[in-house]
Design a protein around this motif. Structure first.
Motif, PDB file in Angstrom:
ATOM      1  N   SER A  44       5.695  -9.838   1.383  1.00  0.00           N
ATOM      2  CA  SER A  44       4.557  -9.011   0.983  1.00  0.00           C
ATOM      3  C   SER A  44       4.913  -8.123  -0.205  1.00  0.00           C
ATOM      4  O   SER A  44       6.052  -7.684  -0.343  1.00  0.00           O
ATOM      5  N   GLN A  45       3.933  -7.850  -1.049  1.00  0.00           N
ATOM      6  CA  GLN A  45       4.117  -6.864  -2.118  1.00  0.00           C
ATOM      7  C   GLN A  45       3.915  -5.451  -1.596  1.00  0.00           C
ATOM      8  O   GLN A  45       4.216  -4.486  -2.271  1.00  0.00           O
ATOM      9  N   HIS A  46       3.402  -5.349  -0.385  1.00  0.00           N
ATOM     10  CA  HIS A  46       3.066  -4.036   0.187  1.00  0.00           C
ATOM     11  C   HIS A  46       4.000  -3.708   1.343  1.00  0.00           C
ATOM     12  O   HIS A  46       3.581  -3.635   2.503  1.00  0.00           O
ATOM     13  N   LEU A  47       5.267  -3.534   1.026  1.00  0.00           N
ATOM     14  CA  LEU A  47       6.256  -3.186   2.037  1.00  0.00           C
ATOM     15  C   LEU A  47       6.168  -1.700   2.346  1.00  0.00           C
ATOM     16  O   LEU A  47       5.988  -0.882   1.451  1.00  0.00           O
ATOM     17  N   LYS A  48       6.300  -1.365   3.611  1.00  0.00           N
ATOM     18  CA  LYS A  48       6.297   0.044   3.997  1.00  0.00           C
ATOM     19  C   LYS A  48       7.617   0.681   3.572  1.00  0.00           C
ATOM     20  O   LYS A  48       8.652   0.022   3.494  1.00  0.00           O
ATOM     21  N   PHE A  65       8.173 -12.811  -5.869  1.00  0.00           N
ATOM     22  CA  PHE A  65       8.507 -13.822  -6.873  1.00  0.00           C
ATOM     23  C   PHE A  65      10.006 -14.120  -6.871  1.00  0.00           C
ATOM     24  O   PHE A  65      10.409 -15.261  -7.064  1.00  0.00           O
ATOM     25  N   TYR A  66      10.823 -13.092  -6.646  1.00  0.00           N
ATOM     26  CA  TYR A  66      12.271 -13.303  -6.519  1.00  0.00           C
ATOM     27  C   TYR A  66      12.567 -14.225  -5.342  1.00  0.00           C
ATOM     28  O   TYR A  66      13.383 -15.139  -5.440  1.00  0.00           O
ATOM     29  N   VAL A  67      11.893 -13.971  -4.215  1.00  0.00           N
ATOM     30  CA  VAL A  67      12.113 -14.783  -3.020  1.00  0.00           C
ATOM     31  C   VAL A  67      11.638 -16.212  -3.256  1.00  0.00           C
ATOM     32  O   VAL A  67      12.321 -17.170  -2.887  1.00  0.00           O
TER      33      VAL A  67
END
Length: 124
Positions: A44-48, A65-67
């Protein structure tokens, strides 16, 4: 994969690639009958807050994108080295709405599905 990229900063993708090659080289020296590499699921781009170090929070946007790049690299490496590769990124790509509130973990239904996919893969 997600941990590696989030701890090494901008050098994470290259360091990951270098380390995976070293790992595969070491594994070739052992007499392991069957190795299965499980590719990382979508990130997710929205990590807590709490997962990323404060100095690396800017990576949250780039981490998926890295992953994905790391997964692609490892899949090609597995193919070249004759290692079985299970692509969880592929299998979970449409289930991203089923992540836990932290943006990193998955709910129990997805975990059961992923377990089923893994056991089915191992049965062949």
């Amino acid at each position: 994969t997600q941990w590696d990229a989030s701890r090494w900063g901008s050098t994470g993708p290259q360091a990951f690639k270098d380390n995976v090659v070293k790992l595969f080289d070491k594994l070739q020296g052992y007499k392991i009958p069957h190795i299965v590499w499980v590719v990382a699921p979508p990130v997710s781009q929205h990590l807590k807050k709490g997962f990323l170090l404060p100095a690396l929070e800017f990576l949250a946007t780039f981490l998926p994108f890295y992953v994905l790049e790391a997964n692609s690299y490892v899949a090609k490496l597995c193919r070249a080295r004759g290692v079985a590769c299970l692509d969880f990124h592929y299998h979970l790509r449409f289930l991203c709405g089923s992540r836990d509130f932290d943006g990193t973990h998955w709910n129990t239904a997805v975990v059961r599905y992923a377990t089923n996919v893994l056991l089915t893969f191992l049965s062949f």
